[in-house]
Design an enzyme around this catalytic site. Structure first.
Site, PDB file in Angstrom:
ATOM      1  NE  ARG A   1       6.124  -4.176   5.209  1.00  0.00           N
ATOM      2  CZ  ARG A   1       5.161  -3.448   5.770  1.00  0.00           C
ATOM      3  NH1 ARG A   1       4.747  -3.735   6.983  1.00  0.00           N
ATOM      4  NH2 ARG A   1       4.613  -2.446   5.115  1.00  0.00           N
TER       5      ARG A   1
ATOM      6  CE  LYS B   1      -2.288  -1.387   3.659  1.00  0.00           C
ATOM      7  NZ  LYS B   1      -1.788  -2.773   3.776  1.00  0.00           N
ATOM      8  CB  THR B   2       3.757   2.309   2.058  1.00  0.00           C
ATOM      9  OG1 THR B   2       3.030   2.232   3.288  1.00  0.00           O
ATOM     10  CG2 THR B   2       4.701   3.504   2.106  1.00  0.00           C
TER      11      THR B   2
ATOM     12  CB  THR C   1      -4.427  -3.264   8.213  1.00  0.00           C
ATOM     13  OG1 THR C   1      -4.589  -2.601   9.477  1.00  0.00           O
ATOM     14  CG2 THR C   1      -3.011  -3.005   7.703  1.00  0.00           C
TER      15      THR C   1
ATOM     16  CG  ASP D   1       0.480   3.377   6.845  1.00  0.00           C
ATOM     17  OD1 ASP D   1      -0.444   2.720   6.331  1.00  0.00           O
ATOM     18  OD2 ASP D   1       1.507   2.853   7.318  1.00  0.00           O
TER      19      ASP D   1
END
Length: 343
Positions: A221, A68-69, A162, A113
């Site tokens: 990640r 997402k980032t 999230t 975020d």
């Protein structure tokens, strides 16, 4: 949370931000996976650039560690603008937000975020900025107080969360574009591992890349983090190329099994099976039994376990499925008409 658990959960380790930044894709063409999201986003970005307008506000939601980032940075790069980043929990007062918004240039990207954790007062202050690109600021206090309207440059808000279910309906309605990011198949994770290995100058063979990709819980990640940890084992043992043998050895040391389950995953599943006869068990009782925060179980561990079919959510609580029983070579417990292992 133990050190082994930290290695395979989406939160970052201290000092790894530099490496994460180094391997982060800069363009949509470099971003692996999430093909439907990429195709639609490419169209929306190109259309906005053709009109010389900022992209509509974008909401990105899905489990942690899926990109997402990274997509927020890519949006700014593709639009040819700057990006300003913040986080929902640190935006405590409207004045904190006002300083950021007034500093945005035309078509800039503002990334928040964990936007679902934004303070209610800050959220309401944000509404006119998203709709009309203005903010109302109070001047002075008491009888002489007055409201001053300040115009903002047109910008794009990119919100990431999230837990999209915790977003208020008014905030969600302000986003013109919404994307859900799903867990990645092993094929995509293998490509991500090989790309990261090239950037970090890590020699890795195909079988080793597949071994990491299969055990990375569908999360880039985690795949990148496992790659770095496997590299450490390979270097200490004097291996010039990361192969399947050293990869399997390293992942076994990290308690990451063939299905990608780590130590806490196994603890959660075995607790449901052994202590609660396969379930159903409530989240609070489960968290006490395994010694982990309920929010961490629900946000970090449970999405993957549900996605892979190890846990079933029911109105009465969590239940272990037949897949979980088979994985641990256990037999489902039958009581009357209920078979607790059924998924």
């Amino acid at each position: 949370m133990t050190e082994k658990e930290r290695l395979v959960t989406p939160g970052r380790l201290d000092g790894e931000e530099v490496l994460d930044e180094q391997i982060r894709p800069r363009k949509l063409g470099e971003f692996v996976g999430q093909n439907k999201v990429k195709e639609n986003l490419r169209v929306f970005v190109e259309a906005a650039r053709m009109r010389d307008e900022p992209l509509e506000h974008v909401l990105l939601f899905g489990p942690a560690g899926l990109g997402k980032t990274t997509l927020a940075y890519i949006i700014a790069e593709e639009m040819g603008t700057r990006i300003r980043c913040s986080s929902g929990p640190i935006l405590e007062r409207p004045v904190d937000l006002a300083g950021i918004l007034t500093g945005l240039a035309k078509m800039d990207v503002f990334f928040i975020d964990e936007i679902h954790r934004t303070n209610k007062a800050v959220e309401e202050f944000l509404y006119p900025a998203l709709e009309e690109f203005v903010i109302d600021v109070m001047i002075d206090r008491g009888p002489g107080a007055r409201s001053e309207r300040i115009r903002l440059n047109k910008f794009t808000l990119v919100g990431a969360t999230t837990r999209s279910g915790l977003l208020t309906a008014p905030l969600r309605s302000r986003f013109g574009i919404s994307f859900r990011l799903d867990y990645y198949p092993a094929e995509d994770l293998v490509q991500i591992v090989k790309r990261s290995a090239r950037i970090l100058d890590i020699a890795i063979d195909e079988k080793a890349a597949w071994e990491i990709g299969k055990r990375a819980r569908g999360t880039p990640r985690i795949a990148n983090r496992l790659l770095r940890r496997v590299r450490d084992f390979a270097q200490v043992q004097g291996k010039e190329v990361v192969d399947k043998d050293i990869t399997q050895f390293a992942l076994s040391k990290l308690d990451v099994d063939a299905k990608g389950l780590d130590e806490m995953d196994k603890k959660i599943l075995l607790t449901i099976i052994d202590k609660f006869a396969g379930g159903p068990v409530g989240l609070t009782s489960l968290s006490v039994a395994v010694g982990e925060d309920p929010g961490t179980i629900e946000e970090v561990y449970e999405p993957f376990l549900v996605q892979e079919g190890f846990i079933q959510r029911t109105p009465r609580g969590r239940m272990a499925t037949t897949i979980a029983y088979k994985h641990f070579k256990r037999k489902p417990i039958k009581t009357g008409q209920v078979e607790f292992g059924i998924g």
